[in-house]
Scaffold this motif. Structure first.
Motif, mmCIF file in Angstrom:
data_model
loop_
_atom_site.group_PDB
_atom_site.id
_atom_site.type_symbol
_atom_site.label_atom_id
_atom_site.label_comp_id
_atom_site.label_asym_id
_atom_site.label_seq_id
_atom_site.Cartn_x
_atom_site.Cartn_y
_atom_site.Cartn_z
ATOM 1 N N ALA A 30 -27.566 -66.723 -29.601
ATOM 2 C CA ALA A 30 -28.788 -66.528 -30.456
ATOM 3 C C ALA A 30 -29.147 -67.787 -31.299
ATOM 4 O O ALA A 30 -30.236 -68.063 -31.326
ATOM 5 N N ALA A 31 -28.278 -68.507 -31.495
ATOM 6 C CA ALA A 31 -28.438 -69.736 -32.178
ATOM 7 C C ALA A 31 -29.304 -70.406 -31.300
ATOM 8 O O ALA A 31 -30.238 -71.213 -31.658
ATOM 9 N N ALA A 32 -28.833 -70.673 -30.018
ATOM 10 C CA ALA A 32 -29.735 -71.415 -28.939
ATOM 11 C C ALA A 32 -30.916 -71.112 -28.691
ATOM 12 O O ALA A 32 -31.929 -71.836 -28.743
ATOM 13 N N VAL A 33 -31.319 -69.569 -28.630
ATOM 14 C CA VAL A 33 -32.475 -69.183 -28.360
ATOM 15 C C VAL A 33 -33.579 -69.420 -29.641
ATOM 16 O O VAL A 33 -34.667 -69.713 -29.363
ATOM 17 N N ALA A 34 -32.818 -69.313 -30.841
ATOM 18 C CA ALA A 34 -33.698 -69.450 -32.167
ATOM 19 C C ALA A 34 -34.004 -71.174 -32.047
ATOM 20 O O ALA A 34 -35.039 -71.321 -32.772
ATOM 21 N N ALA A 35 -33.247 -72.115 -31.453
ATOM 22 C CA ALA A 35 -33.585 -73.525 -31.800
ATOM 23 C C ALA A 35 -34.948 -73.885 -31.170
ATOM 24 O O ALA A 35 -35.781 -74.654 -32.268
ATOM 25 N N PRO A 36 -35.588 -73.469 -30.439
ATOM 26 C CA PRO A 36 -35.068 -72.782 -28.912
ATOM 27 C C PRO A 36 -34.415 -74.094 -28.040
ATOM 28 O O PRO A 36 -35.195 -75.015 -28.005
ATOM 29 N N ASP A 37 -33.481 -73.689 -27.562
ATOM 30 C CA ASP A 37 -32.693 -74.659 -26.484
ATOM 31 C C ASP A 37 -32.137 -73.902 -25.419
ATOM 32 O O ASP A 37 -30.925 -73.149 -25.500
ATOM 33 N N LEU A 38 -33.044 -73.294 -24.414
ATOM 34 C CA LEU A 38 -32.468 -72.359 -23.410
ATOM 35 C C LEU A 38 -31.406 -73.188 -22.548
ATOM 36 O O LEU A 38 -30.605 -72.408 -21.889
ATOM 37 N N ILE A 58 -27.877 -62.713 -19.831
ATOM 38 C CA ILE A 58 -28.808 -63.296 -18.778
ATOM 39 C C ILE A 58 -29.987 -62.725 -18.757
ATOM 40 O O ILE A 58 -31.170 -63.320 -18.383
ATOM 41 N N ALA A 59 -30.220 -61.412 -18.782
ATOM 42 C CA ALA A 59 -31.592 -60.767 -18.865
ATOM 43 C C ALA A 59 -32.488 -61.317 -20.202
ATOM 44 O O ALA A 59 -33.345 -61.473 -19.875
ATOM 45 N N ARG A 60 -31.816 -61.418 -21.015
ATOM 46 C CA ARG A 60 -32.474 -61.938 -22.363
ATOM 47 C C ARG A 60 -32.851 -63.584 -21.926
ATOM 48 O O ARG A 60 -33.895 -63.914 -22.574
ATOM 49 N N LEU A 61 -32.159 -64.081 -21.189
ATOM 50 C CA LEU A 61 -32.379 -65.742 -20.972
ATOM 51 C C LEU A 61 -33.705 -65.639 -20.011
ATOM 52 O O LEU A 61 -34.515 -66.705 -20.067
ATOM 53 N N GLY A 62 -33.646 -64.341 -19.291
ATOM 54 C CA GLY A 62 -34.722 -64.426 -18.303
ATOM 55 C C GLY A 62 -36.169 -64.225 -19.096
ATOM 56 O O GLY A 62 -37.087 -64.940 -18.722
ATOM 57 N N GLU A 63 -36.004 -63.548 -19.997
ATOM 58 C CA GLU A 63 -37.321 -63.123 -20.893
ATOM 59 C C GLU A 63 -37.727 -64.398 -21.706
ATOM 60 O O GLU A 63 -38.826 -64.676 -21.720
ATOM 61 N N VAL A 84 -22.762 -64.210 -10.594
ATOM 62 C CA VAL A 84 -23.658 -64.743 -11.802
ATOM 63 C C VAL A 84 -24.759 -65.606 -11.586
ATOM 64 O O VAL A 84 -26.042 -65.363 -12.205
ATOM 65 N N ALA A 85 -24.940 -66.198 -10.418
ATOM 66 C CA ALA A 85 -26.160 -66.988 -9.708
ATOM 67 C C ALA A 85 -27.292 -66.196 -9.734
ATOM 68 O O ALA A 85 -28.204 -66.192 -9.949
ATOM 69 N N ASP A 86 -26.482 -64.822 -8.956
ATOM 70 C CA ASP A 86 -27.569 -64.124 -8.580
ATOM 71 C C ASP A 86 -28.106 -63.252 -9.715
ATOM 72 O O ASP A 86 -29.261 -62.967 -9.715
ATOM 73 N N ALA A 87 -27.406 -63.011 -10.761
ATOM 74 C CA ALA A 87 -27.885 -62.290 -12.104
ATOM 75 C C ALA A 87 -28.901 -63.180 -12.684
ATOM 76 O O ALA A 87 -29.886 -62.731 -13.145
ATOM 77 N N LEU A 88 -28.637 -64.425 -12.747
ATOM 78 C CA LEU A 88 -29.538 -65.489 -13.246
ATOM 79 C C LEU A 88 -30.821 -65.156 -12.620
ATOM 80 O O LEU A 88 -32.051 -65.297 -13.237
ATOM 81 N N ARG A 89 -30.971 -65.347 -11.173
ATOM 82 C CA ARG A 89 -32.046 -65.349 -10.490
ATOM 83 C C ARG A 89 -32.804 -64.102 -10.969
ATOM 84 O O ARG A 89 -34.162 -63.991 -11.077
ATOM 85 N N GLY A 137 -38.516 -61.906 -15.800
ATOM 86 C CA GLY A 137 -39.227 -62.452 -16.953
ATOM 87 C C GLY A 137 -40.560 -63.230 -15.944
ATOM 88 O O GLY A 137 -41.398 -63.695 -16.815
ATOM 89 N N GLY A 138 -40.743 -62.962 -14.639
ATOM 90 C CA GLY A 138 -42.033 -63.224 -14.160
ATOM 91 C C GLY A 138 -41.686 -64.679 -13.515
ATOM 92 O O GLY A 138 -42.751 -65.396 -13.228
ATOM 93 N N VAL A 139 -40.523 -65.099 -12.949
ATOM 94 C CA VAL A 139 -40.380 -66.458 -12.325
ATOM 95 C C VAL A 139 -39.665 -65.883 -11.015
ATOM 96 O O VAL A 139 -38.262 -65.557 -11.104
ATOM 97 N N LEU A 140 -40.042 -66.395 -9.914
ATOM 98 C CA LEU A 140 -39.384 -66.145 -8.588
ATOM 99 C C LEU A 140 -38.801 -67.166 -8.171
ATOM 100 O O LEU A 140 -39.516 -68.592 -7.867
ATOM 101 N N VAL A 141 -37.672 -67.306 -7.973
ATOM 102 C CA VAL A 141 -36.757 -68.482 -7.360
ATOM 103 C C VAL A 141 -36.366 -68.109 -5.983
ATOM 104 O O VAL A 141 -35.881 -67.107 -5.640
#
Length: 211
Positions: free
Chosen positions: A97-105, A144-149, A178-183, A189-193
């Motif tokens: 939460a702190a990293a997202v608020a910074a923001p620092d993804l 991870i889902a929030r990270l994508g958003e 974990v790598a697949d979950a991140l993709r 979130g609208g980014v195709l890897v």
């Protein structure tokens, strides 16, 4: 095998449950996870422990035979010993939460990586409640889902470098789930890897419609 390498070639070793995160735009370098990164040259070994923060120029200098090790930052709360799994999960949520608020993804991605490393450690303990580990995995998937958003709403070009570097480290360590979950989170979130022979390629696409 090192003896067969050309003179002056450095070997970069990344420990298990560890990531070398490189921000290609700022040239910031950080070692995240539980282990360390080793820079080896004939007659020279430099270890960068988890928490080390330095720059790409310093990493190049070490690979060219420069001496010295950057001063490591204090280890994140999720790596402290003697805590319960529930406390570990809470610490990971706060760090995220702190990293997202910074923001620092990039820092948010590291918080997810560190949580995953803790889950692996707890899951290896056969006396640990499996339900608690399952809850931690659910939290990891949620983060991870929030990270994508966040990647979709932030400046995509500024965050994709660190996120792709993190995914590459996860795949190199065999942590494909974990790598697949991140993709998948990035796709939500609208980014195709896409993985190509020349490396990963990403494009902005319309996010999937809700089911």
């Amino acid at each position: 095998m090192e003896r067969e390498l050309p003179p002056g070639t450095a070997v970069l070793g990344v420990d298990e449950h560890t990531a070398l995160v490189i921000d290609l735009e700022t040239e910031a370098v950080e070692v995240a996870g539980r282990g360390g990164v080793t820079v080896r040259l004939p007659g020279s070994v430099t270890v960068l422990p988890a928490g080390t923060r330095t720059g790409l120029a310093e990493l190049r200098r070490l690979a060219e035979g420069g001496a010295g090790t950057p001063v490591p930052a204090p280890p994140p709360a999720v790596q402290q010993a003697g805590v319960t799994l529930e406390e570990t999960m809470s610490a990971a949520e706060r760090a995220f939460a702190a990293a997202v608020a910074a923001p620092d993804l990039a820092a948010a991605a590291r918080a997810v990586l560190e949580l995953e490393a803790e889950i692996v450690s707890w899951a290896a303990d056969t006396e640990e409640d499996a339900g608690g580990v399952d809850q931690a995995r659910e939290l990891m998937r949620l983060l991870i889902a929030r990270l994508g958003e966040q990647a979709a709403t932030a400046g995509v070009h500024t965050v994709m470098g660190p996120l792709l570097a993190l995914r590459g480290e996860l795949r190199a360590q065999g942590r494909y789930e974990v790598a697949d979950a991140l993709r998948e989170a990035l796709l939500e979130g609208g980014v195709l890897v896409e993985d190509t022979p020349d490396g990963p390629r990403w494009t902005v696409v319309p996010p999937p419609r809700p089911r």
